[in-house]
Design a protein around this motif. Structure first.
Motif, PDB file in Angstrom:
ATOM      1  N   LEU A 235     -14.350  10.180   7.332  1.00 20.02           N
ATOM      2  CA  LEU A 235     -12.989  10.598   7.626  1.00 20.02           C
ATOM      3  C   LEU A 235     -12.220   8.860   6.798  1.00 20.02           C
ATOM      4  CD1 LEU A 235     -11.732  11.796  10.270  1.00 20.02           C
ATOM      5  CD2 LEU A 235     -10.795  13.451   8.305  1.00 20.02           C
ATOM      6  N   TYR A 236     -12.260   9.238   5.670  1.00 16.67           N
ATOM      7  CA  TYR A 236     -11.504   8.388   4.255  1.00 16.67           C
ATOM      8  C   TYR A 236      -9.770   9.352   4.109  1.00 16.67           C
ATOM      9  CZ  TYR A 236     -10.135   5.169   0.922  1.00 16.67           C
ATOM     10  OH  TYR A 236      -9.803   3.943  -0.184  1.00 16.67           O
ATOM     11  N   SER A 237      -9.017   8.268   3.879  1.00 20.74           N
ATOM     12  CA  SER A 237      -7.312   8.315   4.483  1.00 20.74           C
ATOM     13  C   SER A 237      -6.857   7.412   3.370  1.00 20.74           C
ATOM     14  CB  SER A 237      -6.870   7.969   5.368  1.00 20.74           C
ATOM     15  OG  SER A 237      -5.435   8.514   5.379  1.00 20.74           O
ATOM     16  N   MET A 238      -6.024   8.146   2.941  1.00 24.32           N
ATOM     17  CA  MET A 238      -4.992   7.518   1.950  1.00 24.32           C
ATOM     18  C   MET A 238      -4.092   6.663   2.432  1.00 24.32           C
ATOM     19  SD  MET A 238      -4.860   9.623  -2.199  1.00 24.32           S
ATOM     20  CE  MET A 238      -4.389   7.645  -2.704  1.00 24.32           C
ATOM     21  N   THR A 239      -3.926   6.956   3.576  1.00 28.16           N
ATOM     22  CA  THR A 239      -1.992   6.225   4.051  1.00 28.16           C
ATOM     23  C   THR A 239      -2.274   5.528   4.209  1.00 28.16           C
ATOM     24  OG1 THR A 239      -2.534   8.451   5.783  1.00 28.16           O
ATOM     25  CG2 THR A 239      -1.333   6.228   7.291  1.00 28.16           C
ATOM     26  N   LYS A 240      -3.260   4.659   5.039  1.00 29.31           N
ATOM     27  CA  LYS A 240      -2.471   3.036   5.018  1.00 29.31           C
ATOM     28  C   LYS A 240      -3.875   2.349   3.571  1.00 29.31           C
ATOM     29  CE  LYS A 240      -2.189   2.996   9.434  1.00 29.31           C
ATOM     30  NZ  LYS A 240      -2.598   4.677   9.359  1.00 29.31           N
ATOM     31  N   SER A 241      -4.852   2.336   3.383  1.00 31.30           N
ATOM     32  CA  SER A 241      -5.627   1.538   2.241  1.00 31.30           C
ATOM     33  C   SER A 241      -4.010   2.160   0.843  1.00 31.30           C
ATOM     34  CB  SER A 241      -6.410   2.779   1.112  1.00 31.30           C
ATOM     35  OG  SER A 241      -7.866   2.405   2.034  1.00 31.30           O
ATOM     36  N   TYR A 242      -3.124   3.184   0.405  1.00 29.03           N
ATOM     37  CA  TYR A 242      -2.458   3.220  -0.665  1.00 29.03           C
ATOM     38  C   TYR A 242      -1.335   3.301  -0.246  1.00 29.03           C
ATOM     39  CZ  TYR A 242      -6.383   4.453  -3.560  1.00 29.03           C
ATOM     40  OH  TYR A 242      -7.572   3.825  -3.556  1.00 29.03           O
ATOM     41  N   SER A 243      -0.977   2.950   1.141  1.00 35.99           N
ATOM     42  CA  SER A 243       0.545   2.943   1.889  1.00 35.99           C
ATOM     43  C   SER A 243       0.998   4.503   1.759  1.00 35.99           C
ATOM     44  CB  SER A 243       1.430   2.054   1.084  1.00 35.99           C
ATOM     45  OG  SER A 243       2.182   1.690   2.337  1.00 35.99           O
ATOM     46  N   MET A 244       0.316   5.909   1.503  1.00 34.07           N
ATOM     47  CA  MET A 244       1.123   7.135   1.440  1.00 34.07           C
ATOM     48  C   MET A 244       1.079   7.419   2.650  1.00 34.07           C
ATOM     49  SD  MET A 244      -0.908   7.887  -2.163  1.00 34.07           S
ATOM     50  CE  MET A 244      -0.391   9.378  -2.739  1.00 34.07           C
ATOM     51  N   ALA A 245       1.088   7.222   4.303  1.00 37.93           N
ATOM     52  CA  ALA A 245       1.926   7.970   5.202  1.00 37.93           C
ATOM     53  C   ALA A 245       2.342   9.401   5.333  1.00 37.93           C
ATOM     54  CB  ALA A 245       1.999   7.232   6.140  1.00 37.93           C
ATOM     55  N   GLY A 246       3.009   9.422   4.417  1.00 37.37           N
ATOM     56  CA  GLY A 246       4.276  10.197   4.428  1.00 37.37           C
ATOM     57  C   GLY A 246       3.427  12.073   3.923  1.00 37.37           C
ATOM     58  N   TRP A 247       2.463  11.174   2.988  1.00 43.44           N
ATOM     59  CA  TRP A 247       1.822  12.344   2.171  1.00 43.44           C
ATOM     60  C   TRP A 247       0.510  13.303   2.667  1.00 43.44           C
ATOM     61  CZ3 TRP A 247       2.232  11.395  -3.989  1.00 43.44           C
ATOM     62  CH2 TRP A 247       3.360  10.138  -3.867  1.00 43.44           C
ATOM     63  N   ARG A 248       0.137  12.698   4.086  1.00 44.04           N
ATOM     64  CA  ARG A 248      -1.049  13.505   4.121  1.00 44.04           C
ATOM     65  C   ARG A 248      -1.976  13.890   3.292  1.00 44.04           C
ATOM     66  NH1 ARG A 248      -0.786  10.812   7.359  1.00 44.04           N
ATOM     67  NH2 ARG A 248      -1.409  12.481   8.846  1.00 44.04           N
ATOM     68  N   VAL A 249      -2.988  12.827   2.911  1.00 50.60           N
ATOM     69  CA  VAL A 249      -3.971  13.198   2.018  1.00 50.60           C
ATOM     70  C   VAL A 249      -5.165  12.247   2.837  1.00 50.60           C
ATOM     71  CG1 VAL A 249      -4.764  13.146  -0.042  1.00 50.60           C
ATOM     72  CG2 VAL A 249      -2.640  13.158  -0.031  1.00 50.60           C
ATOM     73  N   ALA A 250      -5.904  13.127   3.405  1.00 52.29           N
ATOM     74  CA  ALA A 250      -7.223  11.942   3.459  1.00 52.29           C
ATOM     75  C   ALA A 250      -8.358  13.204   2.676  1.00 52.29           C
ATOM     76  CB  ALA A 250      -7.451  12.498   5.005  1.00 52.29           C
ATOM     77  N   PHE A 251      -9.431  12.686   3.500  1.00 50.55           N
ATOM     78  CA  PHE A 251     -10.814  13.546   2.645  1.00 50.55           C
ATOM     79  C   PHE A 251     -12.077  13.002   3.938  1.00 50.55           C
ATOM     80  CE2 PHE A 251      -8.459  10.937  -0.457  1.00 50.55           C
ATOM     81  CZ  PHE A 251      -8.066  12.314  -1.312  1.00 50.55           C
ATOM     82  N   MET A 252     -13.044  14.237   4.129  1.00 51.99           N
ATOM     83  CA  MET A 252     -14.640  14.582   5.346  1.00 51.99           C
ATOM     84  C   MET A 252     -15.197  14.139   4.221  1.00 51.99           C
ATOM     85  SD  MET A 252     -14.840  16.586   8.344  1.00 51.99           S
ATOM     86  CE  MET A 252     -13.504  15.826   8.981  1.00 51.99           C
ATOM     87  N   VAL A 253     -16.222  13.669   4.407  1.00 45.70           N
ATOM     88  CA  VAL A 253     -17.674  13.835   3.087  1.00 45.70           C
ATOM     89  C   VAL A 253     -18.464  13.548   4.174  1.00 45.70           C
ATOM     90  CG1 VAL A 253     -15.791  12.422   1.446  1.00 45.70           C
ATOM     91  CG2 VAL A 253     -17.431  10.792   3.123  1.00 45.70           C
TER      92      VAL A 253
END
Length: 396
Positions: A235-253
């Motif tokens: 799982l890779y998330s944009m929450t912390k890496s891009y400070s986009m917590a409320g956007w709810r965007v992550a990926f499973m690879v």
């Protein structure tokens, strides 16, 4: 009436400290909240601008795709190539999720059933412990250590699997680790991948803090390991890496059959994140490539302020190599308190809110977690409050 999936859930202990914090603030006290890991830094401006633009197009108001739009999945594949040197097929090895918690929880539904078991770390981010439970499965909690022993966790996982019955089908890991900040090197992950390939065990790696790393150290992706595509998803998330917590965007690879199975389940459950958010995330991944490093430098400075400040007043804590947290053993003069009592004392006597370690499972007792979600000036103020309120510490 019985409520099937939540009957065994314990009280959410973080609400205790949150309630004390709110009560103190209503009384006019300036409580510095270092508890909830909710990023305070802004999302990239390019993400905000693209979201506003895409939301103006009525075509983007329709149902989207639960798998994620093609350009977004391609952007993730490009990120993995650029960041980790890993080649992914965006159509078969990448899936968009509505945040990492949603992706992890529903992944447990396709990997586990009643009677199955998963190995999870303790202490741990709560959904890692409770996700298998929601699927009706059992969890075998394996100690992860105090923040310095990520490789030891892998050894203990192998031992627990060999000794346990029925044999766990899933191993959950997350490095850099929340809450302990434990880390591993690529060679440690390769050992685990090699072991799992021989035993048909599925590995689930939550790489939530892929870009929150300090002192020149870089966290590895499990997908860099030889043979990882046969046994692992990440799982890779944009929450912390891009400070986009409320956007709810992550990926499973990763592992193709697992991605396919989760994609099939999600086709029944959701239509994906709002399409303008997916469009904005695509542009951000492609164009804001330096933003994670900029954020990481800010968190590193905050880490140093907290670590150095606590050391000056006699509270030595682990200096994390990654995450946006610090994991702190309760100082010796206060160890008759459990973690809830000690966190309560920090609110009442120091005007500082932290997370009690027991909230991350029984393995977290005896610790508290600081979240680096205030600037250096506020963290310095928190240290002064701790010095004032922990009189046994400061007076020896």
């Amino acid at each position: 009436m019985d409520f099937r999936r939540i009957e065994g859930l314990p009280p959410y202990v973080f609400t205790i400290i949150d309630g004390l914090k709110l009560e103190a603030r209503r009384a006019g006290r300036d409580v510095i909240d270092l508890g909830f890991g909710n990023p305070d830094l802004p999302s990239p401006q390019i993400a905000v601008d693209k979201l506003a633009e895409a939301a103006q197009n009525a075509r983007n108001h329709r149902y989207s795709s639960s798998r994620g739009i093609p350009n977004l999945r391609l952007a993730v594949a490009n990120l993995y190539q650029r960041r980790f040197g890993v080649t992914l097929d965006p159509d078969a090895e990448v899936l968009s999720t509505i945040g990492a918690k949603e992706g992890f929880s529903h992944l447990m539904w396709v990997l586990l059933a009643p009677g199955d078991a998963a190995i999870v770390p303790t202490p741990s981010y709560p959904i890692h412990i409770w996700g298998p439970y929601f699927a009706g499965a059992d969890t075998r909690q394996v100690p992860i250590g105090d923040g310095t022993d990520g490789a030891g966790y892998i050894d203990r996982v192998m031992e627990a699997w060999e000794l346990g019955w029925p044999k766990p089908r899933v191993v959950v890991l997350s490095f850099p680790h929340n809450p302990t900040t434990s880390t591993v090197e690529l060679a440690d992950l390769q050992r685990l991948v090699d072991w799992a390939r021989d035993r048909d065990v599925a590995l689930v790696h939550d790489l939530a803090y892929a870009d929150m790393c300090f002192d020149g150290w870089t966290p590895p992706s499990i997908m860099q390991c030889e043979g990882a595509g046969e046994v692992a998803v990440e799982l890779y998330s944009m929450t912390k890496s891009y400070s986009m917590a409320g956007w709810r965007v992550a990926f499973m690879v990763g592992r193709r059959d697992v991605i396919k199975a989760l994609s099939q389940l999600k086709s029944y459950l959701d239509y994906g994140t709002f399409q303008p958010i997916q469009i904005a995330a695509t542009v951000t991944l492609n164009e804001a490539t330096e933003y994670p490093a900029e954020l990481s430098a800010i968190y590193e400075s905050r880490r140093d302020t907290l670590y150095d400040g606590l050391a000056r007043i006699g509270w030595d804590i682990l200096k994390p190599k990654g995450t946006m947290f610090a994991w702190a053993r309760i100082p010796e003069p206060y160890r008759e308190m459990d973690s809830i009592e000690f966190a309560t004392h920090l609110v009442n006597a120091c005007d500082v809110a932290v997370s009690p370690g027991v909230g991350f499972g029984p393995g977290g007792e005896g610790f508290v977690r600081f979240a680096l979600i205030e600037n250096e000036q506020r963290i310095g103020q928190a240290v002064r409050g701790i010095k004032r309120g922990l009189t046994r510490l400061t007076t020896g």
